[in-house]
Design a protein around this motif. Sequence first.
Motif, short mmCIF file in Angstrom:
data_model
loop_
_atom_site.label_atom_id
_atom_site.label_comp_id
_atom_site.label_asym_id
_atom_site.label_seq_id
_atom_site.Cartn_x
_atom_site.Cartn_y
_atom_site.Cartn_z
N ASN A 373 0.83 -1.21 0.00
CA ASN A 373 0.00 0.00 0.00
C ASN A 373 0.86 1.25 0.00
OD1 ASN A 373 -2.29 -1.59 0.08
ND2 ASN A 373 -2.42 -1.54 2.32
N ASN A 376 1.98 2.13 -3.53
CA ASN A 376 0.93 2.83 -4.27
C ASN A 376 0.86 4.29 -3.87
OD1 ASN A 376 0.06 0.54 -5.72
ND2 ASN A 376 -1.13 -0.15 -3.95
N TYR A 377 1.13 4.56 -2.60
CA TYR A 377 1.17 5.95 -2.14
C TYR A 377 2.35 6.69 -2.78
CZ TYR A 377 2.38 9.72 1.11
OH TYR A 377 2.73 10.91 1.66
N SER A 390 -4.25 -1.99 -6.18
CA SER A 390 -3.07 -2.79 -5.86
C SER A 390 -2.11 -2.92 -7.05
CB SER A 390 -3.50 -4.19 -5.40
OG SER A 390 -4.26 -4.84 -6.41
#
Length: 460
Positions: A373, A376-377, A390
């Motif tokens: 996660n 992705n940030y 994802s």
Amino acid sequence: MFEKSVSEEEVHWNDFFEYITESIYFLDHLNLQKHNPLSLIIAFENVSLEVVNMLYLLEQSCSNITLKKAENHNISNDFESFYQIDSSSNKSKLAMSSLGILLNTNTRYEGYVLNLNMRQRFLKGDFKLLSIGSLLDITLPVSNLGSNISVLKSIGEGTHLFCQDIKNSSFPLLISNTELFKRKDSKYLIKILKHTNIVSTLWNGLNVLSHSISSSGVSSLKSFLPISSEDFVNFFGLYFINVSLESVPNIKKLIELQLLNSVFNTNNTGYRVFIDQNNNTNNKEVIKKMETRHEIDTNYFHLPNNLFLEDNETYINTQGLVKRVTKLINFKKDSKNNWQIIRKFYANSKNLSYLNNSKDGNLLNFDCINIFNYKNYINFHFSATSSLTSLSYYLNKTNKPITRNLNTSLKETKIKIFNTKLKSWLDDFFMGNGKDSFSYNSSVMSKNSKIIRINSSNFF
């Protein structure tokens, strides 16, 4: 290489994080009584996108932490074209060009893919290559114009002999590197190009080769200032991440010129903390010399981290491509990767409430428990995405550079150029151009170094 990377003493990770958290807590309270507050300086070099984003969040959440680059490069990051290559890496744009200028760079060493593309373009015909800097063999004919920066100045003024060739050429290219931005007048060198057809309203031929694979990603996030002598006036501790005090020119210059001598002789001399997050303990000897020379009390911590091939990390190279390093080896030792160490440091800092900056408790921070996660940030930081799924991070392959026309109608200040020689490009890393701590101990590299010095000469 692996024998020297093993720490001599056992690292007590829990004790270290408790100690550094308590030190930052008391430091924040002591800063209320000081006119010039003390700070913890974090200097980094060659870090991945995951680590540099975590350091940026750490600097935002802690009021007494200062984030600095170890190397001194005064490069602008307003647009990606200022620190990346675009027109020279694109084969369609390179095919339209009939002239290339190398400004104090060796494409055979710094950008071998770019050098191969230029060689293919030269073999097709109607392509000329000029060079300003050292005499180098890049496997294709090059016309050397000199090694003084006044050559570039005369080209902008239109008084040089090759100005006619540049004017008559179609879509000319200029290829430089980040080492040029160590000069004090580096920001004015780009403005000279607006007087030529290298940069126009329809064409941007400026290309910058990065000195490392991580510098483009760091510049994409923020313009971090380099560490300087002013940072050592009021500091509580130094935190080095992948920094060798004997190899990085900026840090080495501060130590050799004894710029720290005036700092440690002031009334602020006292207890200092040195944290060395590296795969070896070479910096410990330099810190011991500083202790004996200045008679100060220090507490040295060595945090062993993994090697380059022991982590799954992400970088943005000089072409704007997202490169992901795959873990190849697993050497069992008492070490952690940079992501784990900085994440634990960041998690402990969230438990503190700072008195000097009440806004720190109200800042929005990402919950970085899951590494997937968090990636992705990071992708959300560097490119526009419609949704944070994802797979959004892994589908991102490159970033599209944003260019700007340098021909503006606004009145600008006078340009001051220092008529000095460009730094001689040393083709031999062993003579002081290498920055890693393993190449100096390699017998193969040492023999290659001797062969290069015998078969070639690069003196003025």
